[in-house]
Design an enzyme around this catalytic site. Structure first.
Site, PDB file in Angstrom:
ATOM      1  N   ARG A 118       0.833  -0.962   0.059  1.00  0.00           N
ATOM      2  CA  ARG A 118      -0.015   0.129  -0.036  1.00  0.00           C
ATOM      3  C   ARG A 118       0.851   1.420   0.030  1.00  0.00           C
ATOM      4  O   ARG A 118       0.393   2.258   0.142  1.00  0.00           O
ATOM      5  CB  ARG A 118      -1.056  -0.039   1.297  1.00  0.00           C
ATOM      6  CG  ARG A 118      -1.858  -1.272   1.206  1.00  0.00           C
ATOM      7  CD  ARG A 118      -3.103  -1.221   1.458  1.00  0.00           C
ATOM      8  NE  ARG A 118      -3.758  -2.659   1.620  1.00  0.00           N
ATOM      9  CZ  ARG A 118      -4.650  -2.831   0.394  1.00  0.00           C
ATOM     10  NH1 ARG A 118      -4.842  -1.982  -0.475  1.00  0.00           N
ATOM     11  NH2 ARG A 118      -5.176  -3.994   0.291  1.00  0.00           N
ATOM     12  N   HIS A 169       4.557 -10.047  -6.787  1.00  0.00           N
ATOM     13  CA  HIS A 169       3.241  -9.293  -6.857  1.00  0.00           C
ATOM     14  C   HIS A 169       3.837  -7.721  -6.633  1.00  0.00           C
ATOM     15  O   HIS A 169       4.282  -7.340  -5.687  1.00  0.00           O
ATOM     16  CB  HIS A 169       2.299  -9.502  -5.829  1.00  0.00           C
ATOM     17  CG  HIS A 169       0.755  -9.125  -6.360  1.00  0.00           C
ATOM     18  ND1 HIS A 169       0.517  -7.760  -6.901  1.00  0.00           N
ATOM     19  CD2 HIS A 169      -0.179  -9.457  -6.469  1.00  0.00           C
ATOM     20  CE1 HIS A 169      -0.546  -7.492  -6.877  1.00  0.00           C
ATOM     21  NE2 HIS A 169      -1.088  -8.818  -7.025  1.00  0.00           N
ATOM     22  N   TYR A 191       0.147  -2.462  -4.934  1.00  0.00           N
ATOM     23  CA  TYR A 191      -1.416  -2.245  -5.498  1.00  0.00           C
ATOM     24  C   TYR A 191      -1.250  -0.517  -5.785  1.00  0.00           C
ATOM     25  O   TYR A 191      -2.316  -0.317  -6.497  1.00  0.00           O
ATOM     26  CB  TYR A 191      -2.518  -2.369  -4.451  1.00  0.00           C
ATOM     27  CG  TYR A 191      -2.722  -3.796  -3.686  1.00  0.00           C
ATOM     28  CD1 TYR A 191      -2.733  -4.652  -4.993  1.00  0.00           C
ATOM     29  CD2 TYR A 191      -2.862  -4.112  -2.518  1.00  0.00           C
ATOM     30  CE1 TYR A 191      -3.025  -5.926  -4.294  1.00  0.00           C
ATOM     31  CE2 TYR A 191      -2.933  -5.409  -2.098  1.00  0.00           C
ATOM     32  CZ  TYR A 191      -3.125  -6.382  -3.072  1.00  0.00           C
ATOM     33  OH  TYR A 191      -3.173  -7.425  -2.775  1.00  0.00           O
ATOM     34  N   HIS A 202      -1.024  -5.592 -11.145  1.00  0.00           N
ATOM     35  CA  HIS A 202      -2.327  -5.190 -11.687  1.00  0.00           C
ATOM     36  C   HIS A 202      -2.018  -4.122 -12.586  1.00  0.00           C
ATOM     37  O   HIS A 202      -1.465  -3.143 -12.449  1.00  0.00           O
ATOM     38  CB  HIS A 202      -3.168  -4.541 -10.435  1.00  0.00           C
ATOM     39  CG  HIS A 202      -3.425  -5.530  -9.407  1.00  0.00           C
ATOM     40  ND1 HIS A 202      -4.240  -5.280  -8.526  1.00  0.00           N
ATOM     41  CD2 HIS A 202      -3.177  -6.817  -9.220  1.00  0.00           C
ATOM     42  CE1 HIS A 202      -4.330  -6.196  -7.514  1.00  0.00           C
ATOM     43  NE2 HIS A 202      -3.835  -7.330  -8.005  1.00  0.00           N
ATOM     44  N   GLU A 236      -1.911  -9.251 -14.314  1.00  0.00           N
ATOM     45  CA  GLU A 236      -3.041  -9.958 -13.706  1.00  0.00           C
ATOM     46  C   GLU A 236      -4.260  -9.689 -14.293  1.00  0.00           C
ATOM     47  O   GLU A 236      -4.855  -8.473 -14.670  1.00  0.00           O
ATOM     48  CB  GLU A 236      -2.857  -9.547 -12.290  1.00  0.00           C
ATOM     49  CG  GLU A 236      -4.053 -10.276 -11.556  1.00  0.00           C
ATOM     50  CD  GLU A 236      -3.864 -10.548 -10.014  1.00  0.00           C
ATOM     51  OE1 GLU A 236      -2.745  -9.897  -9.311  1.00  0.00           O
ATOM     52  OE2 GLU A 236      -4.637 -11.037  -9.302  1.00  0.00           O
ATOM     53  N   ASP A 284      -6.561 -14.918 -12.201  1.00  0.00           N
ATOM     54  CA  ASP A 284      -7.003 -14.884 -10.617  1.00  0.00           C
ATOM     55  C   ASP A 284      -8.471 -15.563 -10.688  1.00  0.00           C
ATOM     56  O   ASP A 284      -9.278 -15.053 -11.375  1.00  0.00           O
ATOM     57  CB  ASP A 284      -6.765 -13.553 -10.112  1.00  0.00           C
ATOM     58  CG  ASP A 284      -7.374 -13.461  -8.379  1.00  0.00           C
ATOM     59  OD1 ASP A 284      -8.226 -14.069  -8.155  1.00  0.00           O
ATOM     60  OD2 ASP A 284      -6.455 -13.027  -7.842  1.00  0.00           O
ATOM     61  N   HIS A 344     -10.974 -13.045  -9.455  1.00  0.00           N
ATOM     62  CA  HIS A 344     -11.140 -11.908 -10.318  1.00  0.00           C
ATOM     63  C   HIS A 344     -11.890 -12.247 -11.901  1.00  0.00           C
ATOM     64  O   HIS A 344     -12.816 -11.683 -12.092  1.00  0.00           O
ATOM     65  CB  HIS A 344      -9.819 -11.281 -10.648  1.00  0.00           C
ATOM     66  CG  HIS A 344      -9.150 -10.733  -9.614  1.00  0.00           C
ATOM     67  ND1 HIS A 344      -7.783 -10.176  -9.799  1.00  0.00           N
ATOM     68  CD2 HIS A 344      -9.291 -10.611  -8.263  1.00  0.00           C
ATOM     69  CE1 HIS A 344      -7.346  -9.803  -8.682  1.00  0.00           C
ATOM     70  NE2 HIS A 344      -8.223 -10.086  -7.748  1.00  0.00           N
ATOM     71  N   HIS A 396      -3.743 -17.349  -9.719  1.00  0.00           N
ATOM     72  CA  HIS A 396      -4.056 -17.081  -8.478  1.00  0.00           C
ATOM     73  C   HIS A 396      -5.359 -17.820  -7.985  1.00  0.00           C
ATOM     74  O   HIS A 396      -6.337 -17.987  -8.757  1.00  0.00           O
ATOM     75  CB  HIS A 396      -4.379 -15.588  -8.162  1.00  0.00           C
ATOM     76  CG  HIS A 396      -3.154 -14.683  -8.216  1.00  0.00           C
ATOM     77  ND1 HIS A 396      -3.021 -13.363  -8.158  1.00  0.00           N
ATOM     78  CD2 HIS A 396      -1.739 -15.207  -8.249  1.00  0.00           C
ATOM     79  CE1 HIS A 396      -1.906 -12.894  -8.273  1.00  0.00           C
ATOM     80  NE2 HIS A 396      -0.950 -14.088  -8.168  1.00  0.00           N
ATOM     81  N   ASP A 429     -14.066  -8.228  -6.482  1.00  0.00           N
ATOM     82  CA  ASP A 429     -12.475  -8.487  -6.025  1.00  0.00           C
ATOM     83  C   ASP A 429     -12.652  -8.541  -4.454  1.00  0.00           C
ATOM     84  O   ASP A 429     -11.826  -7.876  -3.860  1.00  0.00           O
ATOM     85  CB  ASP A 429     -11.740  -7.510  -6.585  1.00  0.00           C
ATOM     86  CG  ASP A 429     -10.091  -7.987  -6.177  1.00  0.00           C
ATOM     87  OD1 ASP A 429      -9.937  -8.942  -5.677  1.00  0.00           O
ATOM     88  OD2 ASP A 429      -9.301  -6.954  -6.680  1.00  0.00           O
ATOM     89  N   HIS A 484     -11.725 -11.655  -1.867  1.00  0.00           N
ATOM     90  CA  HIS A 484     -11.308 -13.096  -1.955  1.00  0.00           C
ATOM     91  C   HIS A 484     -11.835 -13.740  -0.651  1.00  0.00           C
ATOM     92  O   HIS A 484     -11.996 -13.198   0.239  1.00  0.00           O
ATOM     93  CB  HIS A 484      -9.996 -13.151  -1.744  1.00  0.00           C
ATOM     94  CG  HIS A 484      -8.710 -12.676  -2.884  1.00  0.00           C
ATOM     95  ND1 HIS A 484      -7.588 -12.606  -2.978  1.00  0.00           N
ATOM     96  CD2 HIS A 484      -9.344 -11.901  -4.098  1.00  0.00           C
ATOM     97  CE1 HIS A 484      -7.254 -11.833  -4.241  1.00  0.00           C
ATOM     98  NE2 HIS A 484      -8.389 -11.520  -4.715  1.00  0.00           N
ATOM     99  N   GLU A 537      -4.324 -16.656  -2.594  1.00  0.00           N
ATOM    100  CA  GLU A 537      -4.315 -15.405  -2.011  1.00  0.00           C
ATOM    101  C   GLU A 537      -5.574 -14.995  -0.815  1.00  0.00           C
ATOM    102  O   GLU A 537      -6.394 -14.022  -1.140  1.00  0.00           O
ATOM    103  CB  GLU A 537      -4.231 -14.210  -2.967  1.00  0.00           C
ATOM    104  CG  GLU A 537      -3.056 -14.335  -3.671  1.00  0.00           C
ATOM    105  CD  GLU A 537      -3.508 -13.314  -4.954  1.00  0.00           C
ATOM    106  OE1 GLU A 537      -4.518 -13.377  -5.661  1.00  0.00           O
ATOM    107  OE2 GLU A 537      -2.533 -12.375  -5.295  1.00  0.00           O
TER     108      GLU A 537
HETATM  109 ZN    ZN Z   1      -8.120  -9.751  -5.964  1.00  0.00          ZN
HETATM  110 FE    FE Z   2      -4.779 -12.163  -7.463  1.00  0.00          FE
HETATM  111 FE    FE Z   3      -3.314  -9.368  -7.286  1.00  0.00          FE
END
Ligand code: ZN
Ligand code: FE
Ligand code: FE
Length: 276
Positions: free
Chosen positions: A37, A67, A70, A107, A142, A175, A178, A210, A223, A225, A255
């Protein structure tokens, strides 16, 4: 054997994270290259990276799936923020070169009202610049849930980025949460979704998966999870995914909202599904 792992913290270094992954039955893992973040990255430690590479070879690990943060939005509207995001991407790929042969997933970005076409061209520009030095890392886009102005919820958008970059090495990470949230029905028609992916993007581009259940229903574009079997996808879907001949051998990364013991259980459960 399935290439299966989960998202882990690298706060104790790469080599220690390999040990942790192995201890819970994983033979790959994912990690954030920097504060997910924020933008802060750990100091580089070449000896630690070399030790991790050696140990992963001994344990016959599948490629890792790093990864990106974000916060790294390559198609944000403000030019200086966009340039900063592009510099973060370039620095991530440079750092990943200490772990050669692994994947770097991120992403694609949110166009924040600029429009999909503009967003895609900005993502392409950043990728071209970051890929130019030719680090031994494969970049993965992704597939997203299509939340807000997110790019990458449609296979066509992933294809457009790949075409724009024009680099054979750019791949995709799908994913399960997703793709279902985005409106591709892997619960009732996994074969059909893979066929559509193959038609639009090409299955040779699919490098990693994912593995997440979803808290929300089909095509919700949310989105969120969920643990394996507790959400809208359900156990049968994951059985189909881990047993699918077209997905065999691809690193699969959990994840799910878990600590280590939860991940260990899910890894064991998925391995058992594959062996039946
Ligand atoms: Zn996600
Ligand atoms: Fe993912
Ligand atoms: Fe991701």
């Amino acid at each position: 054997m399935l290439a299966l792992g989960c998202h882990l913290s690298i706060s104790k270094g790469y080599a220690e994270t390999v040990r942790t992954a192995h201890s819970i039955g994983a033979n790959t893992f994912a990690f954030f290259t920097r504060n997910p973040r924020g933008s802060q990255a750990r100091p580089e430690d070449p000896a630690d990276a070399a030790a991790a590479v050696k140990r992963m070879e001994e344990l016959q690990f599948a490629p890792l799936v790093a990864h990106g943060a974000y916060t790294m939005n390559l198609c944000t509207a403000e030019p200086s923020a966009r340039a900063f995001a592009a510099s973060v991407l370039a620095d991530d790929l440079r750092r990943m070169a200490a772990l050669p042969g692994n994947f770097y997933n991120f992403h694609p970005g949110s166009h924040v009202g600029q429009g999909t076409e503009t967003g895609i061209s900005q993502i392409v520009d950043a990728l071209k610049a970051a890929l130019a030095p030719g680090y031994p890392v494969t970049v993965l886009l992704e597939g997203m849930a299509g939340k807000g102005s997110e790019i990458g919820g449609r296979f066509e958008e992933l294809r457009a980025i790949i075409d724009g970059v024009g680099d054979d090495s750019v791949g995709v990470c799908l994913d399960t949460c997703h793709v279902y949230d985005a409106g591709y029905d892997i619960v009732n028609d996994l074969d059909g979704v893979l066929k559509e992916f193959d038609r639009v993007v090409g299955l040779d581009r699919l490098k990693a998966i994912h593995i997440n259940d979803s808290k929300n229903p089909f095509a919700s574009h949310k989105d969120r999870h969920e643990c394996i079997g507790d959400g809208a996808l359900g156990l049968d879907t994951f059985r189909n995914v881990v047993c699918h001949p077209l997905l065999r051998g691809k690193p699969m990364i959990l994840e799910t909202p878990n600590e280590l013991p939860g991940y260990e259980k899910e890894i064991a459960m998925l391995r058992e599904m594959e062996n039946k």
